[in-house]
Design an enzyme around this catalytic site. Structure first.
Site, PDB file in Angstrom:
ATOM      1  CG  PHE A   1       4.265  11.265 -23.362  1.00 34.52           C
ATOM      2  CD1 PHE A   1       3.284  11.867 -23.611  1.00 34.52           C
ATOM      3  CD2 PHE A   1       4.729  10.839 -22.178  1.00 34.52           C
ATOM      4  CE1 PHE A   1       1.965  11.934 -22.659  1.00 34.52           C
ATOM      5  CE2 PHE A   1       3.418  11.061 -21.120  1.00 34.52           C
ATOM      6  CZ  PHE A   1       2.108  11.417 -21.265  1.00 34.52           C
TER       7      PHE A   1
ATOM      8  CG  ASN B   1       8.378   1.825 -15.902  1.00 33.06           C
ATOM      9  OD1 ASN B   1       9.538   1.922 -15.893  1.00 33.06           O
ATOM     10  ND2 ASN B   1       7.527   2.881 -15.897  1.00 33.06           N
TER      11      ASN B   1
ATOM     12  CE1 TYR C   1       7.273  10.076 -19.619  1.00 30.95           C
ATOM     13  CE2 TYR C   1       9.531  10.104 -21.170  1.00 30.95           C
ATOM     14  CZ  TYR C   1       7.955   9.537 -20.822  1.00 30.95           C
ATOM     15  OH  TYR C   1       7.639   8.556 -21.619  1.00 30.95           O
TER      16      TYR C   1
ATOM     17  CE1 TYR D   1       5.289   5.951  -5.185  1.00 27.10           C
ATOM     18  CE2 TYR D   1       6.694   6.220  -7.251  1.00 27.10           C
ATOM     19  CZ  TYR D   1       5.967   5.075  -5.908  1.00 27.10           C
ATOM     20  OH  TYR D   1       6.110   4.020  -6.254  1.00 27.10           O
TER      21      TYR D   1
ATOM     22  CE  LYS E   1      -1.647   2.421 -11.326  1.00 26.75           C
ATOM     23  NZ  LYS E   1      -1.458   2.616  -9.837  1.00 26.75           N
TER      24      LYS E   1
ATOM     25  CB  SER F   1      12.245  12.481 -27.385  1.00 30.70           C
ATOM     26  OG  SER F   1      13.394  12.918 -26.889  1.00 30.70           O
TER      27      SER F   1
ATOM     28  NE  ARG G   1      10.260   5.711 -18.253  1.00 26.55           N
ATOM     29  CZ  ARG G   1       9.239   6.227 -17.943  1.00 26.55           C
ATOM     30  NH1 ARG G   1       7.936   5.389 -17.601  1.00 26.55           N
ATOM     31  NH2 ARG G   1       8.763   7.825 -18.043  1.00 26.55           N
TER      32      ARG G   1
ATOM     33  N   GLY H   1       0.833  -1.216   0.003  1.00 21.61           N
ATOM     34  CA  GLY H   1      -0.095   0.069  -0.051  1.00 21.61           C
ATOM     35  C   GLY H   1       0.799   1.264   0.012  1.00 21.61           C
ATOM     36  CB  ALA H   2       2.596   3.253  -1.315  1.00 21.58           C
TER      37      ALA H   2
ATOM     38  CB  SER I   1       9.324   3.228  -6.457  1.00 19.81           C
ATOM     39  OG  SER I   1       9.271   3.791  -7.692  1.00 19.81           O
TER      40      SER I   1
END
Length: 321
Positions: free
Chosen positions: A201, A169, A280, A141, A178, A203, A215, A74-75, A114
């Site tokens: 996205f 990831n 990012y 975070y 989510k 660059s 990733r 949990g977080a 993480s």
């Protein structure tokens, strides 16, 4: 009895499913169960009791000797949230309380850290760092996760067995709720189904072409396998990376979602939103040597295989793990 926090969430509910598959049904599921959007994640699991997050510590009093292990997933995981006090309460203080219970009552602890702790990756992705305070996470975070890791390593009293896992990831079933924070694969699937195209996205760095940001994408089923391994390994305490050890491009990801849907790729690019542009990550790749050295031998799911399973067996039918 196994206590599992974050049990209504994406990874936590998949862990509950894995525990059920392995024959564990005396589960105490802990979370904020007021959100209707998350009910399907846990309503068909086998468990003993649902305990609201804020009631856990009072609930545990007198039952500590019955607890086999605490799996603390949990977080608050919103990387765009800027209110440090939220992370201090949910990601640090709450985790410290769990740590103290485990120390006081001889309970093993597995908790989620993480890869966001590594920031832009300029200092590498090494889980064998003696001093993680040198890391520079890019958002509150990531800082909260790194702050807890530092605190844990510096404690004179530790649970007799404990492991912190730096999730890279993660993607897979049970992330329907989510919204913006769901995986790129989840968003890609819905974009393609709705428009026939995928927008990735662009660059904003000269050293990366559009869509060539990389990733380390790990399938949630692999993640639950590693946690299950540590439930029985119960030695070699410490902090470990949990990725695949292989960085893949967003172009690879997008093309494989199209392939899983039997469609020809049609990818265009849009600007990265301003509120996350500075934080990012353009490259992440877990060094998995530490986990391998202690005896974890299972292969990690290749991106192609994971996307095919996720899209065809879960997203297309909105099935839960």
């Amino acid at each position: 009895m196994i206590i599992l926090t974050g049990a209504a969430g994406f990874i936590g509910s998949c862990m509950a499913a894995k525990l059920n598959q392995e024959g564990f049904t005396d589960l105490i599921l802990v979370d904020d169960f007021s959100r209707e959007s998350q009910q399907a994640n846990y309503q068909h699991k086998q468990y003993t009791e649902l305990v609201p997050r804020q009631e856990l510590f009072s609930w545990m009093k007198g039952k500590e000797s019955l607890i086999q292990i605490i799996i603390h997933l949990g977080a608050r995981t919103d990387t765009s949230e800027q209110d440090e006090s939220i992370f201090q309460q949910l990601n640090i203080s709450y985790s410290q309380q769990i740590w103290e219970v485990c120390c006081n009552h001889g309970i093993p602890l597995i908790y989620a850290s993480s890869a966001a702790t590594y920031g832009d990756g300029s200092l590498g992705f090494e889980d064998m760092l003696a001093d993680p305070s040198i890391l520079k996470p890019l958002n509150p975070y990531g800082r909260s996760k790194n702050d807890f890791d530092i605190w844990a390593l510096n404690q004179p009293r530790k649970p007799y067995f404990w492991v912190g896992l730096k999730f890279f990831n993660v993607y897979g079933p049970n992330e329907y709720h989510k919204s913006r924070m769901a995986s790129v694969i989840f968003h890609a699937y819905h974009q393609i189904q709705k428009t026939g195209q995928l927008k990735l996205f662009r660059s904003h760095r000269e050293d990366y072409a559009d869509g060539e940001q990389k990733r380390d994408f790990i399938y949630v089923k692999d993640l639950t396998e590693v946690i299950h391994f540590f439930m029985h390994h119960r030695k070699d305490a410490g902090i470990y990376n949990l990725g695949t050890g292989q960085a893949r491009t967003f172009n690879d990801l997008g093309k494989n979602v199209f392939l899983a849907l039997d469609r020809l790729p049609a990818i265009t690019f849009i600007d990265t939103p301003v509120d996350i542009r500075d934080s990012y990550q353009y490259y992440t790749q877990a060094n998995m040597e530490k986990l391998r050295k202690i005896g974890y031998e299972k292969a990690f799911t290749e991106l192609e295989e994971g996307i095919e399973d996720y899209v065809r067996n879960y997203l297309l039918t909105k099935t839960y793990m």
